[in-house]
Structure formats: C-alpha cells, structure tokens
Design an enzyme around this catalytic site. Sequence first.
Site, PDB file in Angstrom:
ATOM      1  N   ARG A 196      11.772   9.666 -55.249  1.00  0.00           N
ATOM      2  CA  ARG A 196      12.998   8.978 -55.429  1.00  0.00           C
ATOM      3  C   ARG A 196      12.632   7.372 -55.368  1.00  0.00           C
ATOM      4  O   ARG A 196      13.157   6.665 -56.280  1.00  0.00           O
ATOM      5  CB  ARG A 196      14.191   9.349 -54.397  1.00  0.00           C
ATOM      6  CG  ARG A 196      15.214   8.488 -54.574  1.00  0.00           C
ATOM      7  CD  ARG A 196      16.083   9.034 -53.521  1.00  0.00           C
ATOM      8  NE  ARG A 196      17.345   8.184 -53.111  1.00  0.00           N
ATOM      9  CZ  ARG A 196      17.539   7.103 -52.515  1.00  0.00           C
ATOM     10  NH1 ARG A 196      16.456   6.873 -51.631  1.00  0.00           N
ATOM     11  NH2 ARG A 196      18.605   6.519 -52.442  1.00  0.00           N
ATOM     12  N   ARG A 254      13.045   4.872 -58.423  1.00  0.00           N
ATOM     13  CA  ARG A 254      13.864   3.845 -58.295  1.00  0.00           C
ATOM     14  C   ARG A 254      13.086   2.378 -58.330  1.00  0.00           C
ATOM     15  O   ARG A 254      13.619   1.453 -59.036  1.00  0.00           O
ATOM     16  CB  ARG A 254      14.854   3.919 -57.144  1.00  0.00           C
ATOM     17  CG  ARG A 254      15.701   5.114 -57.626  1.00  0.00           C
ATOM     18  CD  ARG A 254      17.089   5.049 -57.057  1.00  0.00           C
ATOM     19  NE  ARG A 254      17.699   6.498 -57.566  1.00  0.00           N
ATOM     20  CZ  ARG A 254      18.669   6.936 -56.844  1.00  0.00           C
ATOM     21  NH1 ARG A 254      19.092   6.489 -55.652  1.00  0.00           N
ATOM     22  NH2 ARG A 254      19.387   7.866 -57.486  1.00  0.00           N
ATOM     23  N   ARG A 293      -2.732  23.594 -57.041  1.00  0.00           N
ATOM     24  CA  ARG A 293      -3.986  23.050 -56.558  1.00  0.00           C
ATOM     25  C   ARG A 293      -4.795  23.607 -57.815  1.00  0.00           C
ATOM     26  O   ARG A 293      -5.147  24.730 -58.149  1.00  0.00           O
ATOM     27  CB  ARG A 293      -4.506  23.767 -55.610  1.00  0.00           C
ATOM     28  CG  ARG A 293      -3.817  23.555 -53.993  1.00  0.00           C
ATOM     29  CD  ARG A 293      -4.514  24.335 -53.065  1.00  0.00           C
ATOM     30  NE  ARG A 293      -3.606  24.624 -51.948  1.00  0.00           N
ATOM     31  CZ  ARG A 293      -3.086  23.586 -50.935  1.00  0.00           C
ATOM     32  NH1 ARG A 293      -3.732  22.195 -50.870  1.00  0.00           N
ATOM     33  NH2 ARG A 293      -2.396  24.106 -49.825  1.00  0.00           N
ATOM     34  N   ASP A 302      -0.652  17.710 -42.535  1.00  0.00           N
ATOM     35  CA  ASP A 302      -1.689  17.903 -41.568  1.00  0.00           C
ATOM     36  C   ASP A 302      -1.880  16.493 -40.906  1.00  0.00           C
ATOM     37  O   ASP A 302      -2.630  16.600 -39.826  1.00  0.00           O
ATOM     38  CB  ASP A 302      -2.873  18.478 -42.500  1.00  0.00           C
ATOM     39  CG  ASP A 302      -2.679  19.725 -42.971  1.00  0.00           C
ATOM     40  OD1 ASP A 302      -1.843  20.426 -42.608  1.00  0.00           O
ATOM     41  OD2 ASP A 302      -3.713  20.021 -43.951  1.00  0.00           O
ATOM     42  N   ARG A 353      10.133  30.706 -26.597  1.00  0.00           N
ATOM     43  CA  ARG A 353       9.978  30.526 -25.120  1.00  0.00           C
ATOM     44  C   ARG A 353      11.087  31.383 -24.469  1.00  0.00           C
ATOM     45  O   ARG A 353      10.878  32.072 -23.573  1.00  0.00           O
ATOM     46  CB  ARG A 353      10.167  28.734 -24.655  1.00  0.00           C
ATOM     47  CG  ARG A 353      10.024  28.743 -23.188  1.00  0.00           C
ATOM     48  CD  ARG A 353      10.382  27.289 -23.016  1.00  0.00           C
ATOM     49  NE  ARG A 353       9.413  26.447 -23.158  1.00  0.00           N
ATOM     50  CZ  ARG A 353       8.209  26.039 -22.284  1.00  0.00           C
ATOM     51  NH1 ARG A 353       8.365  26.823 -21.258  1.00  0.00           N
ATOM     52  NH2 ARG A 353       7.369  25.213 -22.421  1.00  0.00           N
ATOM     53  N   ARG A 410       6.051  37.163 -20.570  1.00  0.00           N
ATOM     54  CA  ARG A 410       4.939  37.303 -21.711  1.00  0.00           C
ATOM     55  C   ARG A 410       4.200  36.124 -22.010  1.00  0.00           C
ATOM     56  O   ARG A 410       4.709  34.939 -21.699  1.00  0.00           O
ATOM     57  CB  ARG A 410       5.598  37.765 -23.110  1.00  0.00           C
ATOM     58  CG  ARG A 410       5.776  39.193 -22.936  1.00  0.00           C
ATOM     59  CD  ARG A 410       6.566  39.546 -24.270  1.00  0.00           C
ATOM     60  NE  ARG A 410       6.731  41.152 -24.309  1.00  0.00           N
ATOM     61  CZ  ARG A 410       7.499  41.589 -25.147  1.00  0.00           C
ATOM     62  NH1 ARG A 410       8.200  41.225 -25.875  1.00  0.00           N
ATOM     63  NH2 ARG A 410       7.505  42.973 -25.261  1.00  0.00           N
ATOM     64  N   ALA A 455       3.952  23.298 -24.031  1.00  0.00           N
ATOM     65  CA  ALA A 455       3.099  24.614 -23.700  1.00  0.00           C
ATOM     66  C   ALA A 455       2.340  24.355 -22.773  1.00  0.00           C
ATOM     67  O   ALA A 455       1.703  23.319 -22.321  1.00  0.00           O
ATOM     68  CB  ALA A 455       2.566  24.686 -25.251  1.00  0.00           C
ATOM     69  N   GLU A 478      -4.793  26.341 -36.371  1.00  0.00           N
ATOM     70  CA  GLU A 478      -5.432  27.302 -37.262  1.00  0.00           C
ATOM     71  C   GLU A 478      -6.949  26.788 -37.558  1.00  0.00           C
ATOM     72  O   GLU A 478      -7.565  27.791 -37.782  1.00  0.00           O
ATOM     73  CB  GLU A 478      -4.865  27.421 -38.632  1.00  0.00           C
ATOM     74  CG  GLU A 478      -4.748  26.207 -39.407  1.00  0.00           C
ATOM     75  CD  GLU A 478      -4.206  26.428 -40.910  1.00  0.00           C
ATOM     76  OE1 GLU A 478      -4.254  27.389 -41.294  1.00  0.00           O
ATOM     77  OE2 GLU A 478      -3.892  25.123 -41.710  1.00  0.00           O
ATOM     78  N   ARG A 488       1.478  38.468 -26.531  1.00  0.00           N
ATOM     79  CA  ARG A 488       2.199  38.520 -27.925  1.00  0.00           C
ATOM     80  C   ARG A 488       1.669  37.315 -28.751  1.00  0.00           C
ATOM     81  O   ARG A 488       1.432  36.332 -28.100  1.00  0.00           O
ATOM     82  CB  ARG A 488       3.401  38.471 -27.962  1.00  0.00           C
ATOM     83  CG  ARG A 488       4.448  39.813 -27.225  1.00  0.00           C
ATOM     84  CD  ARG A 488       4.224  40.918 -28.248  1.00  0.00           C
ATOM     85  NE  ARG A 488       4.998  42.127 -27.603  1.00  0.00           N
ATOM     86  CZ  ARG A 488       4.494  42.934 -26.719  1.00  0.00           C
ATOM     87  NH1 ARG A 488       3.366  42.816 -26.150  1.00  0.00           N
ATOM     88  NH2 ARG A 488       5.143  43.909 -26.516  1.00  0.00           N
TER      89      ARG A 488
HETATM   90  O1  F6P Z   1      -2.666  21.329 -46.420  1.00  0.00           O
HETATM   91  C1  F6P Z   1      -1.375  21.912 -45.852  1.00  0.00           C
HETATM   92  C2  F6P Z   1      -1.534  23.139 -45.594  1.00  0.00           C
HETATM   93  O2  F6P Z   1      -0.180  23.652 -45.195  1.00  0.00           O
HETATM   94  C3  F6P Z   1      -2.637  23.452 -44.503  1.00  0.00           C
HETATM   95  O3  F6P Z   1      -2.227  23.243 -43.100  1.00  0.00           O
HETATM   96  C4  F6P Z   1      -2.620  25.056 -44.608  1.00  0.00           C
HETATM   97  O4  F6P Z   1      -4.169  25.032 -44.148  1.00  0.00           O
HETATM   98  C5  F6P Z   1      -3.004  25.034 -45.899  1.00  0.00           C
HETATM   99  O5  F6P Z   1      -2.243  23.822 -46.685  1.00  0.00           O
HETATM  100  C6  F6P Z   1      -2.366  26.174 -46.590  1.00  0.00           C
HETATM  101  O6  F6P Z   1      -2.456  26.151 -48.075  1.00  0.00           O
HETATM  102  P1  F6P Z   1      -1.909  27.287 -48.991  1.00  0.00           P
HETATM  103  O7  F6P Z   1      -0.138  26.738 -49.126  1.00  0.00           O
HETATM  104  O8  F6P Z   1      -2.601  27.136 -50.102  1.00  0.00           O
HETATM  105  O9  F6P Z   1      -1.731  28.619 -48.513  1.00  0.00           O
END
Ligand code: F6P
Length: 327
Positions: free
Chosen positions: A25, A29, A76, A132, A159, A167, A191, A227, A251
Amino acid sequence: MKTTIKKIGVFTSGGDAPGMNASLRAVVRTACFHNIEVVGIKCGYEGMINGDFRPLEKRDVGNIIQRGGTFLKTARSKEFMTEKGRAKAFKHLKKHKIEALIALGGNGTFTGAEIFHKEFDLPIVGVPCTIDNDLYGTDKTIGFDTAVNTAVEAVDKIRDTAESHNRLFFVEVMGRHAGFIALHTAIASGAGSVILPEKETTIDELVKHYAAVAKSKRMTSLVIVAEGNPLGSADEIAKKVEKRLDVFDVRVTVIGHLQRGGSPSAYDRVLASRLGFSAVNALLEGHQDIMVGVDNDQIKYTPFKYAINNQKDLNLRLIRLAEILAI
Ligand code: F6P
C-alpha cells in the site's frame, strides 16, 4: 530528487510476512503521489517469468493495511535461479517498460535481486519482509513483531494447560537459522529455557537443569525451541530429555505456519508503511541495489550484498536476561 522514473514494478517473494500488504500500500501510494505508474507482479519472480502483471492504482490498495498474507501472492521460484529464467523475466519487464523494481522479501529474494541487478543493470530496492528478522541492515524486519505476538499468545495458552496438568512443554517456533523469534518469545512468555541456533545447549545441561527444577517441586515449565537449533526438533529434544528424566510428563507443540499469518501488529504496519515509502524515495534518489531498513529509528540504506551476507547478531545480553529471569 536525482532521477525521473515513470514506471516501476513491485512484487512479494519468498515466505510471506504479516505487513507485506501494508508495505505494498505504501509503495503504490507513494509512487502515485510522485506520478509514477505501478505494475504489480503476481507470485514474485514466478510471475515476472510468466508475465503475470497488473496495473496498480492508489484505490487498488485500499482496505489491505490490516490484512495478513500478500494480495500479490508469493512464491519461491526455482526458475529464477537459472540464467534462462531471469532472461525471460527481463524480457517481460522490458515489454511493459518497467524501469525499476521494488522487491518485498527476505534473504532469498534479495539474493535474486542482486544477481538480476548485476545482469541487466536494472535498479532494484528491497523492503525487508520476513518473520525471521535475520536481515542485516535493519533493527527489525516487517512481520517479526506480529510473529512474536502470535507465538506468545500461543505459548500463554499452552501455559494454562501445562499448569493444570503439571507438564513440561517443548514449544517449537520458526526462524529458520536465526533465534530472534525464539528468544523474544521466551522472554515475553516467561519461559523456563530457550534453545537457540546461536548458543550451544546440550541434553546434559537440560537434564541437569530440569532435575533441579523437579527437586524444587516445580513440575510445570516451558522450553522454547528455535527450529534451526543444532540439537534437533522440539520432538527429538523432548524425547531425549524425557528418557533421562521420567519425573516429568512431557508434551510437544510445534506452532509452525500460524506464526506467518494474521493481521499485522500496529508496530509492523508502521514499519511497513515507513519502509514502503522509503523504498520509492530511494529509487527516486537514484539508488540501484539496496535494501531500506530502520536503524535506531532512522531510515538506512544497505547494499544488497551486505544485507544478504553480513550476519545480524542476536543480542547476547537478552539471552542472559532470559536465563536470569527464569530462575
Ligand atoms: O523464512 C520464513 C519461514 O517461515 C521460516 O521461519 C521457515 O523456516 C520457513 O519460512 C518455512 O518455509 P515454507 O513456508 O516454505 O515451509
């Protein structure tokens, strides 16, 4: 203003991020304000290769500032990684008389933009959009704040049930190779531990720590797992810890793509508006291959090569803070 540009193309590429629409946007604009024609390119580099273009006027970007995702869609593109694919894309841009591009995306998007600029001498300005927060040259990327808020909201809910059942929960958040989302989520949700790509954690340390926690009769805790950490997925780590520490009822929750959706936070909307606006101004000032960012509340331009290749460090003092506040 140093240059006159009559027509630009804009696209979103890579993983979507909340705030992309707000930034589109702002681009449209600001360009309209300067009497620059705007062409929206669908599905990122894929749409550029296929000539999937549509004109965008100021009213086409009404009622989108609050929406997650990207109305231009994203992808991508493997084909854009090839010379042939990029040549096809450039042919379509030439045909439509597009003189410059604004690219909304992350590391992969700007890597493509840098190569494309070098090959065809086309001015390209990038707007950092990724949950990220892993781009050098900007304090925050668009989408990061919303993603952290989403993760924190989820962890707060976890939580509740963790407390009710006594847990130990391992919660995995996104971030690819960076721990920004995990660290901020851990601090904001209080956390017990956070496992990051940027700091080594061992199973021994976790077992020792949670054995002490159990001894103190605290049977509920939350571990935030980024991750991209080298120890493994939340599931793998949880299994290893549980095997050696069976006092806990363990869990696992993977928040996953929930973090990529949703209405952008006010912070992300403002950031997206500022950076979309600045991207058009940067082009008009004659900049060719840079990313716009915010550094200490000031707009900053960073050449793509640094935005892509330089490491943006996690604030190590925040890791210490998270550890101390979790005692
Ligand atoms: O780069 C953003 C992101 O969400 C990362 O945090 C994650 O590793 C990746 O993209 C997941 O990619 P996709 O949506 O292709 O599974």
